[in-house]
Design an enzyme around this catalytic site. Structure first.
Site, PDB file in Angstrom:
ATOM      1  NE  ARG A  13      -3.854  -0.792  -4.256  1.00 13.71           N
ATOM      2  CZ  ARG A  13      -3.361  -1.699  -3.202  1.00 13.71           C
ATOM      3  NH1 ARG A  13      -3.661  -2.922  -3.203  1.00 13.71           N
ATOM      4  NH2 ARG A  13      -3.113  -0.794  -2.293  1.00 13.71           N
ATOM      5  CG  ASP A  59      -1.993  -1.178   1.359  1.00 14.89           C
ATOM      6  OD1 ASP A  59      -2.036  -1.712   0.369  1.00 14.89           O
ATOM      7  OD2 ASP A  59      -2.588  -1.286   2.282  1.00 14.89           O
TER       8      ASP A  59
HETATM    9  C1  LIG Z   1      -8.032  -1.708  -4.048  1.00 14.70           C
HETATM   10  C2  LIG Z   1      -8.059  -0.457  -3.348  1.00 14.70           C
HETATM   11  C3  LIG Z   1      -6.665  -0.170  -2.718  1.00 14.70           C
HETATM   12  C4  LIG Z   1      -6.474   1.240  -2.210  1.00 14.70           C
HETATM   13  N1  LIG Z   1      -5.307   1.330  -1.764  1.00 14.70           N
HETATM   14  C5  LIG Z   1      -4.881   2.546  -1.363  1.00 14.70           C
HETATM   15  C6  LIG Z   1      -3.474   2.868  -0.671  1.00 14.70           C
HETATM   16  O1  LIG Z   1      -2.688   1.952  -0.570  1.00 14.70           O
HETATM   17  N2  LIG Z   1      -3.116   4.132  -0.453  1.00 14.70           N
HETATM   18  C7  LIG Z   1      -4.170   5.285  -0.619  1.00 14.70           C
HETATM   19  O2  LIG Z   1      -3.735   6.370  -0.441  1.00 14.70           O
HETATM   20  N3  LIG Z   1      -5.466   4.873  -1.220  1.00 14.70           N
HETATM   21  C8  LIG Z   1      -5.765   3.769  -1.567  1.00 14.70           C
HETATM   22  N4  LIG Z   1      -7.258   3.350  -1.821  1.00 14.70           N
HETATM   23  C9  LIG Z   1      -8.211   4.512  -1.841  1.00 14.70           C
HETATM   24  C10 LIG Z   1      -8.108   5.342  -2.741  1.00 14.70           C
HETATM   25  O3  LIG Z   1      -6.995   6.097  -2.784  1.00 14.70           O
HETATM   26  C11 LIG Z   1      -9.441   6.536  -2.832  1.00 14.70           C
HETATM   27  O4  LIG Z   1      -9.451   7.049  -1.745  1.00 14.70           O
HETATM   28  C12 LIG Z   1     -10.721   5.633  -2.997  1.00 14.70           C
HETATM   29  O5  LIG Z   1     -10.685   4.372  -3.854  1.00 14.70           O
HETATM   30  C13 LIG Z   1     -11.885   6.404  -3.544  1.00 14.70           C
HETATM   31  O6  LIG Z   1     -11.779   6.890  -4.802  1.00 14.70           O
HETATM   32  P1  LIG Z   1     -12.424   6.322  -6.155  1.00 14.70           P
HETATM   33  O7  LIG Z   1     -11.209   5.994  -6.926  1.00 14.70           O
HETATM   34  O8  LIG Z   1     -13.253   5.460  -5.699  1.00 14.70           O
HETATM   35  O9  LIG Z   1     -12.910   7.746  -6.598  1.00 14.70           O
HETATM   36  P2  LIG Z   1     -14.239   8.810  -5.922  1.00 14.70           P
HETATM   37  O10 LIG Z   1     -14.153  10.026  -6.964  1.00 14.70           O
HETATM   38  O11 LIG Z   1     -13.729   9.232  -4.661  1.00 14.70           O
HETATM   39  O12 LIG Z   1     -15.391   7.977  -6.056  1.00 14.70           O
HETATM   40  C14 LIG Z   1     -16.073   7.515  -7.176  1.00 14.70           C
HETATM   41  C15 LIG Z   1     -17.308   7.131  -6.482  1.00 14.70           C
HETATM   42  O13 LIG Z   1     -17.453   5.736  -5.787  1.00 14.70           O
HETATM   43  C16 LIG Z   1     -18.269   5.645  -4.803  1.00 14.70           C
HETATM   44  N5  LIG Z   1     -17.311   5.756  -3.591  1.00 14.70           N
HETATM   45  C17 LIG Z   1     -15.872   5.898  -3.423  1.00 14.70           C
HETATM   46  N6  LIG Z   1     -15.553   5.971  -1.957  1.00 14.70           N
HETATM   47  C18 LIG Z   1     -16.729   5.579  -1.602  1.00 14.70           C
HETATM   48  C19 LIG Z   1     -16.711   5.419  -0.064  1.00 14.70           C
HETATM   49  N7  LIG Z   1     -15.900   5.246   0.779  1.00 14.70           N
HETATM   50  N8  LIG Z   1     -18.049   4.880   0.322  1.00 14.70           N
HETATM   51  C20 LIG Z   1     -19.347   4.899  -0.522  1.00 14.70           C
HETATM   52  N9  LIG Z   1     -19.212   5.139  -1.996  1.00 14.70           N
HETATM   53  C21 LIG Z   1     -17.883   5.322  -2.395  1.00 14.70           C
HETATM   54  C22 LIG Z   1     -19.130   6.956  -4.820  1.00 14.70           C
HETATM   55  O14 LIG Z   1     -20.232   6.680  -5.676  1.00 14.70           O
HETATM   56  C23 LIG Z   1     -18.264   8.052  -5.478  1.00 14.70           C
HETATM   57  O15 LIG Z   1     -18.997   8.944  -6.358  1.00 14.70           O
HETATM   58  C24 LIG Z   1      -7.456   2.220  -2.466  1.00 14.70           C
HETATM   59  C25 LIG Z   1      -8.580   2.037  -3.236  1.00 14.70           C
HETATM   60  C26 LIG Z   1      -8.722   0.887  -3.453  1.00 14.70           C
HETATM   61  C27 LIG Z   1      -9.944   0.432  -4.465  1.00 14.70           C
END
Ligand SMILES: Cc1cc2nc3c(=O)[nH]c(=O)nc-3n(C[C@H](O)[C@H](O)[C@H](O)COP(=O)(O)OP(=O)(O)OC[C@H]3O[C@@H](n4cnc5c(N)ncnc54)[C@H](O)[C@@H]3O)c2cc1C
Length: 309
Positions: free
Chosen positions: A182, A132
């Site tokens: 990722r 991560d």
């Molecule tokens: C497999 C995986 C591993 C990850 N590892 C890391 C890491 O190592 N370091 C790091 O900094 N971040 C990590 N993240 C988190 C990432 O940085 C984002 O904060 C998170 O994925 C939300 O961003 P999004 O791309 O989904 O887009 P967004 O624009 O935030 O969300 C798009 C849509 O998805 C839905 N959505 C998103 N988040 C949520 C929520 N919490 N609850 C409900 N609906 C939601 C909503 O409908 C939103 O409109 C990881 C995420 C994933 C999926």
């Protein structure tokens, strides 16, 4: 960045709440949306259930900034055991770990020793290992240790965050070595000196970086291309771009978090996309959960509803 997001990310860093937040009954009720339970068995049951729907899993035991030697040792030992148990069950479920949970804040070499042991066990089990990405102050050390590890254990990938200005350069370096990426947007509270403050800029950078990941160079180097996002517009754009350059759906992947966009996860899997879901478990979930709320402040209403049962 919205005021609500900043406030929730500040709460996630509060030491008292980190230690005591998980005892609040209404918060415990609300978190079940994002994690199947605190125990290893809960995670395995969820991974088995999602496998039956054509979606493989990743797992992470929640915890970060471990500052006690014995605790870091116990975390590493736990991961070794889980990798063995998953292998015995014949499940495809890849570990995703935080270096500060392995003791990076205590000593870099200590954390590397644990990381190396996990990579060795994952390799023996035929599993990939994901690292991560935490706050921006950890990016250099995380990438240094990932590069070192990958020289010995090739099946290693690291998370890069599209909100950081530096990620384009990091992406070029990491993918040219065949390290998997990722790509995520980024979950922490970062200053404008290092990260795009506007969501629209983060989204645009995400799309640009995704196209770089799918280009010929990273693919020839063997870098695994994973898009960690729930953003359905971005997912559509990435799939469209991949198709336009002649890639098959199996040549790149989407990873999402357990409990988020479940219908979309199933639809993508039905359409032949490679999808994995990251299942978190463990008792130390408060800061992680606050970051999930910050991603969608509307989730706070869900917590408020849980307050009233
Ligand atoms: C497999 C995986 C591993 C990850 N590892 C890391 C890491 O190592 N370091 C790091 O900094 N971040 C990590 N993240 C988190 C990432 O940085 C984002 O904060 C998170 O994925 C939300 O961003 P999004 O791309 O989904 O887009 P967004 O624009 O935030 O969300 C798009 C849509 O998805 C839905 N959505 C998103 N988040 C949520 C929520 N919490 N609850 C409900 N609906 C939601 C909503 O409908 C939103 O409109 C990881 C995420 C994933 C999926």
């Amino acid at each position: 960045m919205s005021v609500a997001r900043t406030a929730l990310l500040k709460i996630s860093d509060n030491q008292w709440l980190r230690a005591n937040g998980t005892r609040l009954p209404f918060v415990r009720r609300a978190v079940s949306k994002f994690m199947p339970g605190e125990s290893y068995d809960d995670m395995i049951a969820a991974a088995t259930a999602t496998a039956a729907t054509g979606i493989q899993a990743l797992f992470t035991r929640l915890g970060e900034n471990v500052r006690d030697l014995a605790e870091a040792e116990a975390v590493a030992h736990h991961y070794l055991e889980v990798i063995d148990r998953i292998r015995a069950l014949g499940l495809s479920c890849e570990p995703s770990i935080k270096l500060t949970q392995l003791g990076l804040d205590i000593n870099r070499e200590l954390a590397y020793g644990h990381l190396r042991a996990l990579a060795g066990r994952a390799q023996a089990a035929g599993s990939y290992l994901w690292i991560d990405m935490e706050q921006s102050s950890y990016v250099d050390v995380t990438l240094d240790l990932t590069r070192r590890l990958q020289q010995e254990f090739p099946a290693v990938g690291v998370c890069l965050q599209a909100y950081l200005f530096r990620s384009r350069q990091d992406l070029e370096d990491v993918t040219s070595r065949g390290i998997g990426v990722r790509l995520v947007k980024g979950a922490y509270n970062e200053p404008p000196a290092v990260a795009f403050p506007k969501k629209s800029d983060v989204d645009a950078n995400y799309l640009a970086l995704s196209q770089a990941m799918l280009s010929a160079g990273p693919r020839a180097a063997g870098s695994r291309a994973v898009f960690g996002t729930h953003d359905l517009d971005l997912i559509g754009a990435i799939r469209g771009h991949a198709q336009s350059i002649g890639l098959k759906p199996a040549e790149y992947e989407f990873h999402m978090l357990y409990g988020i966009q479940k219908a979309a996860q199933l639809r993508l899997a039905r359409e032949g996309a490679a999808v994995r879901v990251l299942i978190a478990y463990g008792e130390y979930w408060f800061p992680w959960y606050m970051r999930r709320l910050a991603e969608r402040p509307a989730n706070v209403w869900f917590v408020a509803k849980s307050l009233f049962g």
